[in-house]
Design an enzyme around this catalytic site. Sequence first.
Site, PDB file in Angstrom:
ATOM      1  N   SER A   9      -6.933   5.994 -45.967  1.00  0.00           N
ATOM      2  CA  SER A   9      -7.033   4.563 -45.692  1.00  0.00           C
ATOM      3  C   SER A   9      -5.782   3.856 -46.180  1.00  0.00           C
ATOM      4  O   SER A   9      -5.490   3.847 -47.378  1.00  0.00           O
ATOM      5  CB  SER A   9      -8.257   3.977 -46.390  1.00  0.00           C
ATOM      6  N   HIS A  34      -6.727   5.732 -41.219  1.00  0.00           N
ATOM      7  CA  HIS A  34      -7.836   4.784 -41.253  1.00  0.00           C
ATOM      8  C   HIS A  34      -7.293   3.394 -41.565  1.00  0.00           C
ATOM      9  O   HIS A  34      -6.538   3.209 -42.514  1.00  0.00           O
ATOM     10  CB  HIS A  34      -8.858   5.217 -42.314  1.00  0.00           C
ATOM     11  N   ASP A  36      -8.263  -0.504 -42.201  1.00  0.00           N
ATOM     12  CA  ASP A  36      -9.337  -1.417 -42.596  1.00  0.00           C
ATOM     13  C   ASP A  36      -8.985  -2.866 -42.282  1.00  0.00           C
ATOM     14  O   ASP A  36      -8.010  -3.404 -42.810  1.00  0.00           O
ATOM     15  CB  ASP A  36      -9.614  -1.287 -44.093  1.00  0.00           C
ATOM     16  N   MET A  38     -10.283  -6.676 -42.536  1.00  0.00           N
ATOM     17  CA  MET A  38     -11.229  -7.569 -43.200  1.00  0.00           C
ATOM     18  C   MET A  38     -10.821  -9.017 -42.932  1.00  0.00           C
ATOM     19  O   MET A  38      -9.634  -9.337 -42.911  1.00  0.00           O
ATOM     20  CB  MET A  38     -11.255  -7.305 -44.704  1.00  0.00           C
ATOM     21  N   HIS A  67     -11.327   0.190 -38.447  1.00  0.00           N
ATOM     22  CA  HIS A  67     -12.659  -0.191 -38.949  1.00  0.00           C
ATOM     23  C   HIS A  67     -12.693  -1.707 -39.071  1.00  0.00           C
ATOM     24  O   HIS A  67     -12.048  -2.282 -39.953  1.00  0.00           O
ATOM     25  CB  HIS A  67     -12.888   0.505 -40.302  1.00  0.00           C
ATOM     26  N   MET A  69     -14.179  -4.958 -40.117  1.00  0.00           N
ATOM     27  CA  MET A  69     -15.097  -5.673 -41.005  1.00  0.00           C
ATOM     28  C   MET A  69     -14.891  -7.158 -40.738  1.00  0.00           C
ATOM     29  O   MET A  69     -14.421  -7.918 -41.585  1.00  0.00           O
ATOM     30  CB  MET A  69     -14.823  -5.310 -42.462  1.00  0.00           C
ATOM     31  N   MET A 138     -20.935   3.996 -44.816  1.00  0.00           N
ATOM     32  CA  MET A 138     -20.246   3.435 -45.975  1.00  0.00           C
ATOM     33  C   MET A 138     -20.932   3.919 -47.256  1.00  0.00           C
ATOM     34  O   MET A 138     -22.139   3.749 -47.428  1.00  0.00           O
ATOM     35  CB  MET A 138     -20.273   1.905 -45.929  1.00  0.00           C
ATOM     36  N   ASP A 176     -16.981   6.761 -45.802  1.00  0.00           N
ATOM     37  CA  ASP A 176     -15.911   5.931 -46.348  1.00  0.00           C
ATOM     38  C   ASP A 176     -16.404   5.244 -47.619  1.00  0.00           C
ATOM     39  O   ASP A 176     -17.394   4.507 -47.587  1.00  0.00           O
ATOM     40  CB  ASP A 176     -15.509   4.877 -45.307  1.00  0.00           C
TER      41      ASP A 176
END
Length: 221
Positions: A9, A34, A36, A38, A67, A69, A138, A176
């Site tokens: 990540s 990966h 992330d 957010m 991913h 979020m 998660m 994850d």
Amino acid sequence: MPTFRIAPSILSADFARLGEEVRNVVSAGADIIHFDVMDNHYVPNLTIGPLVCQAIRPHVQVPIDVHLMVKPVDRIIPDFAKAGANIITFHPEASEHVDRSLQLIRDNGCKAGLVFNPGTPLHFLDHVMDKIDIILIMSVNPGFGGQSFIPEALKKIAMARRMIDESGRDIMLEVDGGIKIDNIAAAAAAGADTFVAGSAIFGQPDYRAVIDAMRAQLAGV
């Protein structure tokens, strides 16, 4: 024997050297990057967007696993597809129409998947398995890197593995949160095949040594 994939990540990487970081971690043996995302809305943190994905895309040949979020998700899915994402996952709570969001990801040429927080039940999968390429469990609550693995996640991984096996479909099962050398084998034994690790890799001086050690643990499963 399942195919195991290590997915570092970049949330834990050095953002001042991000291109170099992703090249180095792939040369050290990473299978997937990966990514992330957010939004300071769905989760209490703000990270990176499509421009960063577009910037690192030329640096690596491996898949980029985005991913999301964020809430809502549909607006930003095409942006990440255009920016070079190969896999896009989102949380079912963040979509008004889960089936539609999954189809939107696929229509934009990416693999699609759902992400399950520690307190989110798996029943969201019941009627969309035909649109699922990846399930992400998660093992921490989303929002911040560096958290400790929640052992209860192993039960959910095992439940997801049974659902995948019963479906007869080729679906990746990713985990994850708090994954490191000393617990990756337990996650694999529960049924995971793809492992996101952030600080466990990027927090160490020798990325290859960490990834090799993880693979050694997986070899014993």
